[in-house]
Design a protein around this motif. Sequence first.
Motif, PDB file in Angstrom:
ATOM      1  N   ARG A 119      -4.038  -8.067   3.305  1.00  0.00           N
ATOM      2  CA  ARG A 119      -5.306  -7.351   3.155  1.00  0.00           C
ATOM      3  C   ARG A 119      -5.107  -5.866   3.395  1.00  0.00           C
ATOM      4  O   ARG A 119      -5.740  -5.029   2.746  1.00  0.00           O
ATOM      5  N   ARG A 120      -4.242  -5.518   4.350  1.00  0.00           N
ATOM      6  CA  ARG A 120      -3.977  -4.112   4.612  1.00  0.00           C
ATOM      7  C   ARG A 120      -3.315  -3.457   3.413  1.00  0.00           C
ATOM      8  O   ARG A 120      -3.605  -2.306   3.076  1.00  0.00           O
ATOM      9  N   GLU A 121      -2.412  -4.191   2.736  1.00  0.00           N
ATOM     10  CA  GLU A 121      -1.794  -3.641   1.533  1.00  0.00           C
ATOM     11  C   GLU A 121      -2.845  -3.412   0.460  1.00  0.00           C
ATOM     12  O   GLU A 121      -2.833  -2.380  -0.221  1.00  0.00           O
ATOM     13  N   ILE A 122      -3.763  -4.353   0.292  1.00  0.00           N
ATOM     14  CA  ILE A 122      -4.824  -4.207  -0.704  1.00  0.00           C
ATOM     15  C   ILE A 122      -5.700  -3.003  -0.364  1.00  0.00           C
ATOM     16  O   ILE A 122      -6.043  -2.185  -1.233  1.00  0.00           O
ATOM     17  N   THR A 123      -6.056  -2.884   0.914  1.00  0.00           N
ATOM     18  CA  THR A 123      -6.891  -1.760   1.340  1.00  0.00           C
ATOM     19  C   THR A 123      -6.197  -0.431   1.084  1.00  0.00           C
ATOM     20  O   THR A 123      -6.806   0.525   0.593  1.00  0.00           O
ATOM     21  N   ALA A 124      -4.896  -0.367   1.411  1.00  0.00           N
ATOM     22  CA  ALA A 124      -4.153   0.866   1.192  1.00  0.00           C
ATOM     23  C   ALA A 124      -4.099   1.198  -0.291  1.00  0.00           C
ATOM     24  O   ALA A 124      -4.319   2.347  -0.692  1.00  0.00           O
ATOM     25  N   ALA A 125      -3.810   0.194  -1.132  1.00  0.00           N
ATOM     26  CA  ALA A 125      -3.718   0.431  -2.575  1.00  0.00           C
ATOM     27  C   ALA A 125      -5.060   0.877  -3.141  1.00  0.00           C
ATOM     28  O   ALA A 125      -5.116   1.730  -4.031  1.00  0.00           O
ATOM     29  N   ARG A 126      -6.141   0.325  -2.619  1.00  0.00           N
ATOM     30  CA  ARG A 126      -7.465   0.723  -3.110  1.00  0.00           C
ATOM     31  C   ARG A 126      -7.827   2.123  -2.620  1.00  0.00           C
ATOM     32  O   ARG A 126      -8.432   2.916  -3.346  1.00  0.00           O
ATOM     33  N   THR A 127      -7.429   2.445  -1.403  1.00  0.00           N
ATOM     34  CA  THR A 127      -7.769   3.739  -0.818  1.00  0.00           C
ATOM     35  C   THR A 127      -7.072   4.888  -1.531  1.00  0.00           C
ATOM     36  O   THR A 127      -7.645   5.965  -1.695  1.00  0.00           O
ATOM     37  N   VAL A 128      -5.826   4.661  -1.968  1.00  0.00           N
ATOM     38  CA  VAL A 128      -5.026   5.753  -2.536  1.00  0.00           C
ATOM     39  C   VAL A 128      -5.148   5.835  -4.054  1.00  0.00           C
ATOM     40  O   VAL A 128      -4.278   6.342  -4.725  1.00  0.00           O
ATOM     41  N   ASP A 129      -6.243   5.355  -4.600  1.00  0.00           N
ATOM     42  CA  ASP A 129      -6.458   5.398  -6.042  1.00  0.00           C
ATOM     43  C   ASP A 129      -6.614   6.846  -6.488  1.00  0.00           C
ATOM     44  O   ASP A 129      -7.677   7.442  -6.357  1.00  0.00           O
ATOM     45  N   GLY A 130      -5.529   7.438  -6.974  1.00  0.00           N
ATOM     46  CA  GLY A 130      -5.589   8.831  -7.398  1.00  0.00           C
ATOM     47  C   GLY A 130      -4.445   9.145  -8.335  1.00  0.00           C
ATOM     48  O   GLY A 130      -3.645   8.272  -8.692  1.00  0.00           O
ATOM     49  N   PRO A 131      -4.321  10.402  -8.762  1.00  0.00           N
ATOM     50  CA  PRO A 131      -3.259  10.792  -9.699  1.00  0.00           C
ATOM     51  C   PRO A 131      -1.870  10.494  -9.148  1.00  0.00           C
ATOM     52  O   PRO A 131      -1.589  10.700  -7.968  1.00  0.00           O
ATOM     53  N   GLY A 132      -1.017   9.978 -10.003  1.00  0.00           N
ATOM     54  CA  GLY A 132       0.359   9.733  -9.625  1.00  0.00           C
ATOM     55  C   GLY A 132       0.604   8.463  -8.860  1.00  0.00           C
ATOM     56  O   GLY A 132       1.729   8.202  -8.421  1.00  0.00           O
ATOM     57  N   VAL A 133      -0.423   7.632  -8.690  1.00  0.00           N
ATOM     58  CA  VAL A 133      -0.292   6.364  -7.971  1.00  0.00           C
ATOM     59  C   VAL A 133      -0.722   5.240  -8.903  1.00  0.00           C
ATOM     60  O   VAL A 133      -1.744   5.346  -9.579  1.00  0.00           O
ATOM     61  N   ALA A 134       0.069   4.165  -8.954  1.00  0.00           N
ATOM     62  CA  ALA A 134      -0.301   3.017  -9.781  1.00  0.00           C
ATOM     63  C   ALA A 134      -1.611   2.427  -9.251  1.00  0.00           C
ATOM     64  O   ALA A 134      -1.695   2.021  -8.093  1.00  0.00           O
ATOM     65  N   ARG A 135      -2.621   2.381 -10.089  1.00  0.00           N
ATOM     66  CA  ARG A 135      -3.975   2.009  -9.684  1.00  0.00           C
ATOM     67  C   ARG A 135      -4.103   0.515  -9.424  1.00  0.00           C
ATOM     68  O   ARG A 135      -3.611  -0.320 -10.180  1.00  0.00           O
ATOM     69  N   LEU A 136      -4.774   0.158  -8.324  1.00  0.00           N
ATOM     70  CA  LEU A 136      -5.087  -1.240  -8.050  1.00  0.00           C
ATOM     71  C   LEU A 136      -6.186  -1.694  -9.009  1.00  0.00           C
ATOM     72  O   LEU A 136      -7.228  -1.045  -9.134  1.00  0.00           O
ATOM     73  N   VAL A 137      -5.959  -2.821  -9.680  1.00  0.00           N
ATOM     74  CA  VAL A 137      -6.918  -3.344 -10.650  1.00  0.00           C
ATOM     75  C   VAL A 137      -7.713  -4.503 -10.077  1.00  0.00           C
ATOM     76  O   VAL A 137      -8.924  -4.611 -10.260  1.00  0.00           O
ATOM     77  N   ASP A 138      -7.055  -5.404  -9.359  1.00  0.00           N
ATOM     78  CA  ASP A 138      -7.701  -6.617  -8.869  1.00  0.00           C
ATOM     79  C   ASP A 138      -6.848  -7.183  -7.747  1.00  0.00           C
ATOM     80  O   ASP A 138      -5.647  -6.875  -7.642  1.00  0.00           O
ATOM     81  N   ALA A 139      -7.426  -8.031  -6.911  1.00  0.00           N
ATOM     82  CA  ALA A 139      -6.679  -8.626  -5.808  1.00  0.00           C
ATOM     83  C   ALA A 139      -7.470  -9.773  -5.204  1.00  0.00           C
ATOM     84  O   ALA A 139      -8.700  -9.832  -5.327  1.00  0.00           O
ATOM     85  N   ASP A 140      -6.761 -10.685  -4.539  1.00  0.00           N
ATOM     86  CA  ASP A 140      -7.401 -11.785  -3.820  1.00  0.00           C
ATOM     87  C   ASP A 140      -6.503 -12.188  -2.658  1.00  0.00           C
ATOM     88  O   ASP A 140      -5.504 -12.903  -2.838  1.00  0.00           O
ATOM     89  N   ALA A 141      -6.859 -11.731  -1.469  1.00  0.00           N
ATOM     90  CA  ALA A 141      -6.074 -12.067  -0.279  1.00  0.00           C
ATOM     91  C   ALA A 141      -6.419 -13.438   0.264  1.00  0.00           C
ATOM     92  O   ALA A 141      -5.698 -13.976   1.112  1.00  0.00           O
ATOM     93  N   ASP A 142      -7.523 -14.040  -0.212  1.00  0.00           N
ATOM     94  CA  ASP A 142      -7.954 -15.336   0.298  1.00  0.00           C
ATOM     95  C   ASP A 142      -7.553 -16.502  -0.602  1.00  0.00           C
ATOM     96  O   ASP A 142      -7.854 -17.652  -0.284  1.00  0.00           O
TER      97      ASP A 142
END
Length: 349
Positions: free
Chosen positions: A68-91
């Motif tokens: 979940r922390r990885e998902i949160t980090a990937a969602r938080t850093v959604d910006g230029p030069g970072v591969a954008r998080l599209v979807d996720a399911d930690a459960d």
Amino acid sequence: MLEALPPGQPPTLVGPYRLLARLGAGGMGEVHLACRADTPTADPYRMVAVKTVRSDLEVDGDFRTRFRREITAARTVDGPGVARLVDADADAPSPWLATEYVPGPSLAEAVVRAGALPVPAVRALGAALATALAGVHAVKVLHRDLKPANVLLGPAGPRLIDFGIAQAFEATALTSTGLVVGSPGFMSPEHLEGSRAVVPASDVFCLGAVLAFAASGRGPFHDDEMAAVVYRIIRADADLDGVPEEIRPVVEHCLRLDPAGRPTAAEVAALLGDGGDDGGGAGERGAGGAAAEVFPWPGGVLSLCASYGEAAREAGEAAASGAGVADLPTLGPVVPYSPTAMTGRPVVP
């Protein structure tokens, strides 16, 4: 390149995505090229990279917390030069996350297969990565594993990937005592020693090591013995003989022993050239998802990007036609798509 899935098998689904081909593996999971099962596509820019957990791992509460922390980090850093998080399911029974697919090699693979990058490409690469890091640090996140295998070279520019061990500035690491997460040869002195907190300047140190590798084809702390690598890093004893004079001062500045003496990521971007509003040439998507501009990669890197894009299109066309993907190339990537973590603290001489 892509690695074919076993022939004769029914389509494999992860959440709403159909797996098309294997991109690589890390210490705890695999990464696959995929597209939505309800809307098959042959457009690489509409595909995703799906990261799944290895089936033989026990997915306990602590593991899901880290995921979940990885998902949160990937969602938080959604910006230029970072591969954008599209979807996720930690459960899900087997947790997964999907990020945008970047049709191109990692920096590690590109240097192995096409050689060190010319100075203009290194400057543009550094400006783009520094701008991406500045955005990551602006939202109070540290990457903590910046290395050549975690930089993907797409036609429109580099993308920073894999925030699996990222950490918020104020977070407590979810690791056991004595565990070091990161990649030998591309870690900061304070990360290895454990005597000082890992800070944004630690990512900048890693960036300097990555740029030295891109410019020379060799890591600045490379040695055949791991103990020697660790010893050289904790003394910031970098070998920059192969780094061109045009960019060596910036790399030296990043690789200073004292974190307080290193530039910020934003300062690195300014030193290497104007990063621009699009993340230093990281590129934007035009209508229909196509890359709107071409980054100044050398011909060898552009050829690798074209090969990745063509392989992805073939996989998408096979899925859209209802066929399998057994005819895809069976050659796996030269270097892992996803990082592995060190499982123990190296002995510091």
